[in-house]
Design an enzyme around this catalytic site. Structure first.
Site, PDB file in Angstrom:
ATOM      1  N   LYS A  48      -7.205   6.947   4.015  1.00  0.00           N
ATOM      2  CA  LYS A  48      -7.502   7.312   2.620  1.00  0.00           C
ATOM      3  C   LYS A  48      -8.968   7.666   2.352  1.00  0.00           C
ATOM      4  O   LYS A  48      -9.258   8.409   1.425  1.00  0.00           O
ATOM      5  CB  LYS A  48      -7.094   6.172   1.677  1.00  0.00           C
TER       6      LYS A  48
ATOM      7  N   GLY B 114       3.982  -5.171  -8.399  1.00  0.00           N
ATOM      8  CA  GLY B 114       3.390  -3.847  -8.240  1.00  0.00           C
ATOM      9  C   GLY B 114       4.386  -2.729  -7.990  1.00  0.00           C
ATOM     10  O   GLY B 114       3.993  -1.610  -7.621  1.00  0.00           O
TER      11      GLY B 114
END
Ligand code: ATR
Length: 279
Positions: free
Chosen positions: A72, A245
């Protein structure tokens, strides 16, 4: 099984490993419900091949990519354009095809904001406690500040790392877990961003003192396996509301899909997807 045609466009995920990802199931579900001639596939890419993978994806006319661990941050070196939020967060999880390459976006923060909105947690003017200071916390912190959070207490095992990542923000105070009593009495929104409590270590929680949980009236744990973490149980046990989440995971995918195709995914499809994921 979906049909593949000469016209079918390809989306994918770059990561290492990718074997356990849920992203293909989510994106293919959305593509099917949207009636789009699109398929989404996992690509297991080692760090040393990341640059070639991105340029190869462009050459192969791939429409867009998600990017996951461990790429990322590194992938930011290989984009032709970078969205401002992704630059501020310092991580890209979405590559959208543009002229000459890909534009990098971060939909982890927008996924988190969409989760907060959908469970009616309002951040503006509230004081917050964030547990953890890694990559996930960076996207969360960006969202919290964008939404107008007041004071933010960040608790992390490695205090120095938390200081490096967030210490320069003027509404932030960094503490070790054992120093939670330095947080002024009050009601806070709590966001659990560490990996502690993830299955199979379902009984674990970075703080177990009862007094700490009196501080929290609304909370999100970024973990979604198990669906109810030890952190969530403790918040609820003290009369608070707590969510996992799963919606953040889902909304980051929905936001990516919307960037890939330039079209909004209707709420009925999102809710149907959520029911599917929550089984
Ligand atoms: P992510 O992208 O999920 O945020 P990460 O960047 O590796 O992953 O961050 C993991 C977070 O979980 C960090 O806050 C980490 O604490 P440190 O910064 O001190 O390493 C936290 N974490 C992981 N294992 C932990 C443990 N056993 N006890 C306490 N915190 C832990």
């Amino acid at each position: 099984m979906r049909e593949i045609y000469g016209t079918t466009r390809i989306l994918g995920l770059l990561g290492d490993p990718v074997e356990h990802t849920g992203s293909p199931a989510i994106h293919n579900f959305i593509a099917e419900r949207m009636g789009d001639d699109i398929i989404y596939v996992p690509f297991h890419v080692k760090s040393k091949h990341l640059e070639e993978a991105v340029s190869g994806a462009y050459a192969l006319n791939i429409l867009g990519l998600n990017v996951t661990v461990p790429h990322k941050v590194e992938v930011m070196q290989h984009v032709t354009e970078l969205d401002d939020a992704a630059l501020d967060i310092g991580a890209v999880n979405t590559l959208v095809r543009v002229r000459g390459g890909f534009k990098g976006y971060n939909t982890d923060f927008s996924g988190f904001m969409r989760e907060l909105d959908s469970v009616d947690i309002q951040v503006n003017g509230r004081d917050i406690i964030v547990l953890g200071a890694g990559g996930a916390a960076k996207a969360v912190m960006y969202a919290l500040n964008k939404l107008g959070a007041r004071d933010i207490y960040i608790l992390n095992r490695n205090v120095e790392k938390a200081e490096v990542n967030f210490g320069s923000l003027k509404n932030v105070k960094v503490l070790g877990f054992s120093s939670w009593k330095e947080i002024p009495k009050g009601k806070y929104i709590g966001i659990q961003c560490t990996s502690v409590g993830l299955a199979p270590n379902e009984e674990e929680c970075v703080i177990s003192d009862d007094g700490f949980f009196d501080l929290i009236d609304e909370a999100v744990d970024l973990i979604y396996k198990p669906r109810e973490t030890a952190f969530m149980k403790r918040v609820k046990g003290h009369g608070g509301r707590a969510y996992n989440g799963l919606r953040m995971l889902m909304y980051q995918a929905v936001s990516s899909y919307e960037f890939f195709t330039g079209r909004e995914v209707p709420e009925e499809i999102v809710e149907e997807l959520y029911r599917e994921l929550d089984t």
